[in-house]
Enzyme design. Structure first.
Site, PDB file in Angstrom:
ATOM      1  N   THR A 173       2.988   3.070   3.243  1.00  0.00           N
ATOM      2  CA  THR A 173       1.843   3.739   3.864  1.00  0.00           C
ATOM      3  C   THR A 173       1.571   3.262   5.279  1.00  0.00           C
ATOM      4  O   THR A 173       0.792   3.877   6.008  1.00  0.00           O
ATOM      5  CB  THR A 173       0.572   3.551   3.020  1.00  0.00           C
ATOM      6  OG1 THR A 173       0.328   2.149   2.818  1.00  0.00           O
ATOM      7  CG2 THR A 173       0.693   4.246   1.676  1.00  0.00           C
ATOM      8  N   GLY A 201       2.956   0.106   8.625  1.00  0.00           N
ATOM      9  CA  GLY A 201       3.812  -0.993   9.047  1.00  0.00           C
ATOM     10  C   GLY A 201       5.293  -0.736   8.903  1.00  0.00           C
ATOM     11  O   GLY A 201       5.806   0.353   9.175  1.00  0.00           O
ATOM     12  N   ARG A 244      -2.323   3.365  -1.885  1.00  0.00           N
ATOM     13  CA  ARG A 244      -3.350   4.249  -1.323  1.00  0.00           C
ATOM     14  C   ARG A 244      -2.862   5.693  -1.356  1.00  0.00           C
ATOM     15  O   ARG A 244      -2.077   6.107  -0.512  1.00  0.00           O
ATOM     16  CB  ARG A 244      -3.685   3.798   0.098  1.00  0.00           C
ATOM     17  CG  ARG A 244      -4.292   2.398   0.150  1.00  0.00           C
ATOM     18  CD  ARG A 244      -4.410   1.850   1.563  1.00  0.00           C
ATOM     19  NE  ARG A 244      -3.120   1.489   2.139  1.00  0.00           N
ATOM     20  CZ  ARG A 244      -2.979   0.835   3.293  1.00  0.00           C
ATOM     21  NH1 ARG A 244      -4.049   0.489   3.983  1.00  0.00           N
ATOM     22  NH2 ARG A 244      -1.766   0.543   3.756  1.00  0.00           N
ATOM     23  N   ASN A 304       9.698  -3.686   0.409  1.00  0.00           N
ATOM     24  CA  ASN A 304       8.881  -4.002   1.576  1.00  0.00           C
ATOM     25  C   ASN A 304       7.456  -4.407   1.215  1.00  0.00           C
ATOM     26  O   ASN A 304       6.825  -5.171   1.954  1.00  0.00           O
ATOM     27  CB  ASN A 304       8.862  -2.788   2.517  1.00  0.00           C
ATOM     28  CG  ASN A 304       7.813  -2.918   3.593  1.00  0.00           C
ATOM     29  OD1 ASN A 304       7.945  -3.712   4.519  1.00  0.00           O
ATOM     30  ND2 ASN A 304       6.738  -2.148   3.469  1.00  0.00           N
ATOM     31  N   TYR A 332       1.871 -18.581   0.739  1.00  0.00           N
ATOM     32  CA  TYR A 332       2.617 -17.485   1.368  1.00  0.00           C
ATOM     33  C   TYR A 332       4.040 -17.921   1.675  1.00  0.00           C
ATOM     34  O   TYR A 332       5.005 -17.205   1.371  1.00  0.00           O
ATOM     35  CB  TYR A 332       1.924 -17.010   2.646  1.00  0.00           C
ATOM     36  CG  TYR A 332       2.729 -15.955   3.373  1.00  0.00           C
ATOM     37  CD1 TYR A 332       2.841 -14.666   2.848  1.00  0.00           C
ATOM     38  CD2 TYR A 332       3.405 -16.248   4.561  1.00  0.00           C
ATOM     39  CE1 TYR A 332       3.608 -13.698   3.483  1.00  0.00           C
ATOM     40  CE2 TYR A 332       4.172 -15.284   5.204  1.00  0.00           C
ATOM     41  CZ  TYR A 332       4.263 -14.013   4.660  1.00  0.00           C
ATOM     42  OH  TYR A 332       5.023 -13.058   5.288  1.00  0.00           O
TER      43      TYR A 332
END
Length: 251
Positions: free
Chosen positions: A11, A13, A35, A87, A153
């Site tokens: 959606t 990037g 989304r 991704n 992360y």
């Protein structure tokens, strides 16, 4: 017959840019995202601009049941998946270990690691049956070097690196390529998500230099995907010229 690419997190990037790049080259696109409105809008744009077939699948990669339900239900016409781009993923927070949020840690592990595993496991039968396919796993410079306040992360992206290496070994027998792409600083929604909508903090990340852009990564993925059958780029670290690694920048 057009080839087919499946891209998670399409959606915005990198995912959206990759979809546009491959659609421009006449690939049919399966795009996924959480989304629905944005995903359907991207699908409509791809159809109108490039005249390709697009299948939008709405699910969160963290939801194992939803992942398998969506991918197992695709029709025969869509099952010849040539390329998978894992991704979807995110960073949440930039806090010292003792102050970091457990909820943020859970979300990053569930998205960046478990989500990648779920989608790969669901898509692989469509590749192994044909002895053909190429999987791209989106990592990070954080996979190569831990930086301050990166804790969980960085751990998730090092896991992506390890998973990519193990995939490459295990899937050799099936003739499936595996490429891990590790981008550095890139001007996408990434920092807005990491800093939970704080535009000032997000903007500060990119001040004083030109970061990577989404289309840069899309170009690299396309290059890797269109090499001769006998050639595979296994692992690629990509930064802007002003960045040396996960820590050092020239601003």
């Amino acid at each position: 017959m057009n080839k087919t690419i499946l891209i998670t997190g399409a959606t915005s990037g990198f995912g959206k840019a990759i979809a546009e790049k491959f659609a421009a080259a006449s690939y049919n696109c399966i795009i996924t995202g959480r989304r629905q409105d944005r995903l359907y809008a991207v699908a409509d744009d791809l159809r109108k601009q490039y005249g390709v077939d697009v299948l939008p699948l709405v699910f969160d990669v963290q939801d194992r049941a939803a992942v398998f339900a969506a991918i197992n239900s695709i029709s025969d016409a869509w099952q010849n998946i040539d390329i998978l781009v894992n991704n979807a993923g995110l960073a949440l927070g930039r806090d010292s270990f003792e102050n970091a949020s457990l909820d943020d840690w859970d979300t990053m592990i569930d998205s960046n690691v478990k989500g990648l595993l779920y989608v790969s496991k669901a898509v692989l039968p469509y590749m192994t049956d044909r002895k053909h396919g190429h999987i791209f796993n989106m990592g990070s410079v954080a996979a190569k070097q831990v930086y301050k306040d990166g804790n969980a992360y960085c751990a998730t992206k090092q896991a992506v690196d390890a998973i990519s290496q193990s995939m490459r070994i295990d899937l050799l027998q099936h003739g499936i390529k595996v490429t891990a792409i590790h981008p550095g600083a890139a001007d996408t929604e990434f920092s807005m998500v990491r800093f939970k909508g704080d535009e000032t903090k997000a903007a500060q990340i990119y001040q004083g230099y030109e970061p990577l852009h989404a289309h840069d990564i899309a170009d690299i993925v396309f290059y890797c995907a269109t090499l001769p059958t006998h050639v595979c780029i296994n692992d690629l670290v990509v930064t802007c010229t002003a960045q040396a690694n996960g820590i050092y920048f020239h601003k």
